[in-house]
Design an enzyme around this catalytic site. Structure first.
Site, mmCIF file in Angstrom:
data_model
loop_
_atom_site.group_PDB
_atom_site.id
_atom_site.type_symbol
_atom_site.label_atom_id
_atom_site.label_comp_id
_atom_site.label_asym_id
_atom_site.label_seq_id
_atom_site.Cartn_x
_atom_site.Cartn_y
_atom_site.Cartn_z
ATOM 1 N N ALA A 111 3.911 1.574 -1.054
ATOM 2 C CA ALA A 111 4.580 1.699 -2.358
ATOM 3 C C ALA A 111 3.612 2.279 -3.388
ATOM 4 C CB ALA A 111 5.096 0.340 -2.812
ATOM 5 N N TYR A 137 0.834 -1.209 0.000
ATOM 6 C CA TYR A 137 0.000 0.000 0.000
ATOM 7 C C TYR A 137 0.873 1.265 0.000
ATOM 8 C CZ TYR A 137 -3.944 3.001 1.449
ATOM 9 O OH TYR A 137 -4.917 3.976 1.526
HETATM 10 P P1 NAP Z 1 -13.777 1.992 0.286
HETATM 11 O O1 NAP Z 1 -14.816 2.524 1.209
HETATM 12 O O2 NAP Z 1 -13.297 0.595 0.435
HETATM 13 O O3 NAP Z 1 -14.316 2.211 -1.226
HETATM 14 C C1 NAP Z 1 -13.491 1.811 -2.300
HETATM 15 C C2 NAP Z 1 -14.114 2.252 -3.607
HETATM 16 O O4 NAP Z 1 -13.215 1.881 -4.678
HETATM 17 C C3 NAP Z 1 -15.445 1.573 -3.915
HETATM 18 O O5 NAP Z 1 -16.271 2.474 -4.636
HETATM 19 C C4 NAP Z 1 -15.036 0.404 -4.813
HETATM 20 O O6 NAP Z 1 -16.061 -0.052 -5.706
HETATM 21 C C5 NAP Z 1 -13.904 1.054 -5.615
HETATM 22 N N1 NAP Z 1 -12.980 0.083 -6.206
HETATM 23 C C6 NAP Z 1 -12.132 -0.759 -5.566
HETATM 24 N N2 NAP Z 1 -11.460 -1.527 -6.457
HETATM 25 C C7 NAP Z 1 -11.895 -1.138 -7.686
HETATM 26 C C8 NAP Z 1 -11.608 -1.566 -9.017
HETATM 27 N N3 NAP Z 1 -10.712 -2.546 -9.280
HETATM 28 N N4 NAP Z 1 -12.250 -0.960 -10.047
HETATM 29 C C9 NAP Z 1 -13.176 0.025 -9.818
HETATM 30 N N5 NAP Z 1 -13.488 0.471 -8.583
HETATM 31 C C10 NAP Z 1 -12.857 -0.111 -7.526
HETATM 32 O O7 NAP Z 1 -12.448 2.911 0.323
HETATM 33 P P2 NAP Z 1 -12.205 4.356 0.991
HETATM 34 O O8 NAP Z 1 -11.809 4.170 2.380
HETATM 35 O O9 NAP Z 1 -13.313 5.262 0.647
HETATM 36 O O10 NAP Z 1 -10.863 4.799 0.201
HETATM 37 C C11 NAP Z 1 -10.908 5.595 -0.965
HETATM 38 C C12 NAP Z 1 -9.488 6.018 -1.308
HETATM 39 O O11 NAP Z 1 -8.918 6.744 -0.207
HETATM 40 C C13 NAP Z 1 -8.532 4.864 -1.593
HETATM 41 O O12 NAP Z 1 -7.637 5.219 -2.613
HETATM 42 C C14 NAP Z 1 -7.782 4.706 -0.276
HETATM 43 O O13 NAP Z 1 -6.510 4.130 -0.454
HETATM 44 C C15 NAP Z 1 -7.684 6.150 0.150
HETATM 45 N N6 NAP Z 1 -7.458 6.311 1.594
HETATM 46 C C16 NAP Z 1 -8.396 5.896 2.498
HETATM 47 C C17 NAP Z 1 -8.151 6.082 3.855
HETATM 48 C C18 NAP Z 1 -9.134 5.677 4.912
HETATM 49 O O14 NAP Z 1 -8.812 5.815 6.111
HETATM 50 N N7 NAP Z 1 -10.320 5.196 4.570
HETATM 51 C C19 NAP Z 1 -6.943 6.654 4.279
HETATM 52 C C20 NAP Z 1 -6.018 7.050 3.336
HETATM 53 C C21 NAP Z 1 -6.289 6.888 1.978
HETATM 54 P P3 NAP Z 1 -17.130 -1.224 -5.230
HETATM 55 O O15 NAP Z 1 -18.114 -0.529 -4.313
HETATM 56 O O16 NAP Z 1 -17.782 -1.700 -6.470
HETATM 57 O O17 NAP Z 1 -16.333 -2.258 -4.513
#
Ligand code: NAP
Length: 250
Positions: free
Chosen positions: A157, A155
């Protein structure tokens, strides 16, 4: 911050941070397409909730790991709305495992979903944005790019890659009216973090100076800033939105 009548595309817009970004852009007057992977019920719910408020959103199923899929999504958005001005590369996953136990699939899935997807969609959108002489690219990083968390080598990386990529692309596109920036969230309450929050929620809060976990709208507000018409002089920046988590204070 103005995004009215702009056309936006958000990856991973069906849940969590991505959903908040879709909502913020739509509520501020943008036309918003968003990509989801498999959870069509969640995607439809976003579209119908926004429609009930009188806002337009369009859910597109696609796998962000695929370059042909990214090309098709961008072409479809331009065919429907005639332009593409805001691209938010938000889709991401975690597959946390200590290096000694990490297999190639856990490595590759994270790199492909979090980093290669950013190349796929930026590359697909670049010609359109350059020819418009207007674009706002916002990529989702993480504080994990800077802070070492055991079990997150894949992650970290991927997110370090996103940050370097963003700075390069910003330099390449600056003269064409296209900006590229990244947001690096700290600990945000979404499906991605639910297991950790359930295990150690209060302990985590003690490490965050503002003493709360982040909400998806903390991140969408930062994205809105980078996406706005007014932000034309801000490019190549990585904005941490983490409640002070990485400040290193006592
Ligand atoms: P999340 O609630 O798990 O939602 C992930 C989203 O990405 C969903 O809409 C999912 O679609 C979509 N997705 C995953 N794999 C995909 C693929 N192969 N093709 C198309 N869509 C895909 O994640 P989140 O926490 O909101 O995170 C969003 C971003 O913020 C990510 O880049 C994560 O690394 C970053 N981030 C999050 C946090 C945190 O604390 N939550 C912290 C730092 C950075 P489906 O609904 O269809 O599965």
């Amino acid at each position: 911050m103005t995004v009215k009548d702009r056309v936006a595309l958000v990856t991973g817009g069906s849940r969590g941070i991505g959903r908040a970004i879709v909502e913020a852009l739509a509520r501020n007057g943008a036309k918003v397409a968003f990509v989801y992977n498999s959870n069509s019920a969640a995607a439809e719910e976003v579209v119908s909730a926004l429609a009930a408020e009188g806002h337009e959103a369009w859910a597109i199923q696609a796998d962000v790991r695929s370059k042909p899929a990214a090309d098709q999504v961008v072409a479809d958005v331009v065919a429907k709305w005639g332009k593409l001005e805001i691209l938010v590369n938000n889709a991401g996953i975690i597959r946390d495992t200590l290096l000694a136990k990490m297999d190639s699939t856990q490595w590759q899935d994270v790199i492909d979903t979090n980093l290669t997807s950013v190349f796929n969609f930026c590359q697909a959108a670049t010609m359109q944005m350059m020819s418009q002489r207007y674009g706002r690219i916002i990529n989702m990083s993480s504080v994990a790019a800077d802070v070492s968390n055991p079990g997150q080598a894949n992650y970290a990386a991927s997110k370090g890659g996103v940050e370097g990529f963003t700075r390069c692309v910003a330099t390449e596109l600056a003269r064409r009216g296209v900006t590229a920036n990244a947001v690096a969230p700290g600990f945000i309450e979404t499906d991605m973090t639910v297991a950790v929050v359930n295990l150690a929620g209060d302990e985590i809060k003690k490490k965050i100076p503002v003493r709360r976990l982040g909400r998806p709208d903390d991140i969408s507000n930062a994205v809105l800033f980078f996406a706005a018409d007014e932000s034309s002089y801000v490019t190549g920046q990585i904005l941490k939105v983490d409640g002070g988590l990485t400040l290193g204070g006592l």
